[in-house]
Scaffold this active site. Sequence first.
Site, mmCIF file in Angstrom:
data_model
loop_
_atom_site.group_PDB
_atom_site.id
_atom_site.type_symbol
_atom_site.label_atom_id
_atom_site.label_comp_id
_atom_site.label_asym_id
_atom_site.label_seq_id
_atom_site.Cartn_x
_atom_site.Cartn_y
_atom_site.Cartn_z
ATOM 1 N N LEU A 163 -1.004 -1.717 -1.220
ATOM 2 C CA LEU A 163 -1.197 -1.307 0.170
ATOM 3 C C LEU A 163 -0.183 -0.249 0.606
ATOM 4 C CD1 LEU A 163 -1.953 -4.696 1.999
ATOM 5 C CD2 LEU A 163 -3.518 -3.154 0.796
ATOM 6 N N HIS A 164 -0.680 0.704 1.396
ATOM 7 C CA HIS A 164 0.168 1.745 1.981
ATOM 8 C C HIS A 164 -0.233 1.913 3.443
ATOM 9 C CE1 HIS A 164 -3.398 4.161 1.503
ATOM 10 N NE2 HIS A 164 -3.352 4.058 0.185
ATOM 11 N N HIS A 182 -3.995 1.830 4.386
ATOM 12 C CA HIS A 182 -4.581 0.487 4.501
ATOM 13 C C HIS A 182 -4.106 -0.181 5.793
ATOM 14 C CE1 HIS A 182 -4.299 0.928 -0.052
ATOM 15 N NE2 HIS A 182 -5.588 0.723 0.126
ATOM 16 N N SER A 206 -2.734 7.497 -1.004
ATOM 17 C CA SER A 206 -3.629 6.840 -1.953
ATOM 18 C C SER A 206 -2.781 6.009 -2.900
ATOM 19 C CB SER A 206 -4.404 7.908 -2.740
ATOM 20 O OG SER A 206 -4.954 7.327 -3.906
ATOM 21 N N MET A 223 -8.264 -2.696 -2.563
ATOM 22 C CA MET A 223 -7.935 -3.020 -3.959
ATOM 23 C C MET A 223 -6.418 -3.189 -4.105
ATOM 24 S SD MET A 223 -10.765 -1.158 -6.264
ATOM 25 C CE MET A 223 -10.083 0.471 -6.270
ATOM 26 N N GLN A 280 -16.532 -0.741 -10.477
ATOM 27 C CA GLN A 280 -16.589 0.611 -9.911
ATOM 28 C C GLN A 280 -15.727 1.605 -10.699
ATOM 29 O OE1 GLN A 280 -14.935 -0.820 -6.084
ATOM 30 N NE2 GLN A 280 -13.755 1.075 -6.041
ATOM 31 N N GLY A 335 -11.868 3.567 5.321
ATOM 32 C CA GLY A 335 -11.136 4.810 5.572
ATOM 33 C C GLY A 335 -12.022 6.040 5.377
HETATM 34 P P1 AMP Z 1 -8.744 1.113 -1.714
HETATM 35 O O1 AMP Z 1 -7.720 0.024 -1.800
HETATM 36 O O2 AMP Z 1 -8.303 2.421 -2.294
HETATM 37 O O3 AMP Z 1 -10.108 0.683 -2.189
HETATM 38 O O4 AMP Z 1 -8.904 1.401 -0.159
HETATM 39 C C1 AMP Z 1 -9.256 0.381 0.731
HETATM 40 C C2 AMP Z 1 -9.648 1.017 2.042
HETATM 41 O O5 AMP Z 1 -8.544 1.763 2.562
HETATM 42 C C3 AMP Z 1 -10.812 1.991 1.896
HETATM 43 O O6 AMP Z 1 -11.683 1.835 3.011
HETATM 44 C C4 AMP Z 1 -10.126 3.328 1.913
HETATM 45 O O7 AMP Z 1 -10.951 4.372 2.400
HETATM 46 C C5 AMP Z 1 -8.983 3.058 2.881
HETATM 47 N N1 AMP Z 1 -7.923 4.054 2.681
HETATM 48 C C6 AMP Z 1 -7.311 4.376 1.515
HETATM 49 N N2 AMP Z 1 -6.428 5.382 1.711
HETATM 50 C C7 AMP Z 1 -6.487 5.700 3.027
HETATM 51 C C8 AMP Z 1 -5.817 6.658 3.845
HETATM 52 N N3 AMP Z 1 -4.917 7.502 3.356
HETATM 53 N N4 AMP Z 1 -6.134 6.708 5.163
HETATM 54 C C9 AMP Z 1 -7.062 5.851 5.681
HETATM 55 N N5 AMP Z 1 -7.722 4.930 4.960
HETATM 56 C C10 AMP Z 1 -7.444 4.848 3.653
#
Ligand code: AMP
Length: 258
Positions: free
Chosen positions: A30-31, A34, A182, A27, A58, A144
């Site tokens: 990015l960090h 990601h 996050s 979403m 969601q 993740g």
């Molecule tokens: P999001 O953008 O929050 O929907 O996350 C996208 C993907 O990145 C999802 O599969 C998350 O589980 C993964 N993700 C988010 N934060 C982390 C993290 N700290 N370590 C590993 N994967 C992550």
Amino acid sequence: MNIVHCMDEWRARRGSLSGRVGFVPTMGALHEGHLSLIRASVDNNDVTVLSIYVNATQFNDPSDLAKYPSTLEADLAAANAAGVDWVLLPDYSQIYADGYRYQLNEESFSRQLCGTDRPGHFTGVLTVVMKLLNLVVPTRAYFGLKDYQQFELVKGMCEAFFLPIEIVGVETVRDQDGLALSSRNKLLSPEGRKLAKKLNKILSRNETDESVRDALEGEGFSVDYVQLRGDRRFAAVHAPGYTHPVRLIDNVQMESLK
Ligand code: AMP
């Protein structure tokens, strides 16, 4: 790196790609978490596709959606540097041309843990992931383990619907003090950030769920749940943010049970 907004254009281009395709759905904002998914995909596939799409269905809380951070320019630069080949930037009207009339429900585990406090959340997640997997047609898709419940539900969905896609779980990337990275961490106030680093440590204690919950509340978190399931303990809490409390989730594999 190719950037595609139009999913009809992407589907036409997809046909010309050969080899193993790795897919990382996100979403945005990015960090390093990601980026570790992206690196795993780049290392193990011929082509890596990244999607950046903030999935409204969601978010059970509209104010949570409104506050969701967006850093598209920086995201594209980071994706390019990490070796992404294709970035998909669909919008709501393309993903939900059906008006969200068709939904993918899981009737059991999705009602537990985060599903208890976020009704409809995992239906939104599974529906969008199914749509994205059908658009991208990847060999492997990367998720993740920070969002462990999501990982397990997506994996189960692919098995249940016979999708020939390998779902790969990637270890949680943390700040030096243990806080799981996050996109929402940006919304923590300085006080909330100081508190947030205690979540992982308290969660790892070899104590009962009740005593872990008491310890978290004693420190100042508001707790949605603390629950041991198999050899993992899961928690969702709220910590102070700049405008509203920020919801944080984490899970740890318990040493003594490994
Ligand atoms: P999001 O953008 O929050 O929907 O996350 C996208 C993907 O990145 C999802 O599969 C998350 O589980 C993964 N993700 C988010 N934060 C982390 C993290 N700290 N370590 C590993 N994967 C992550």
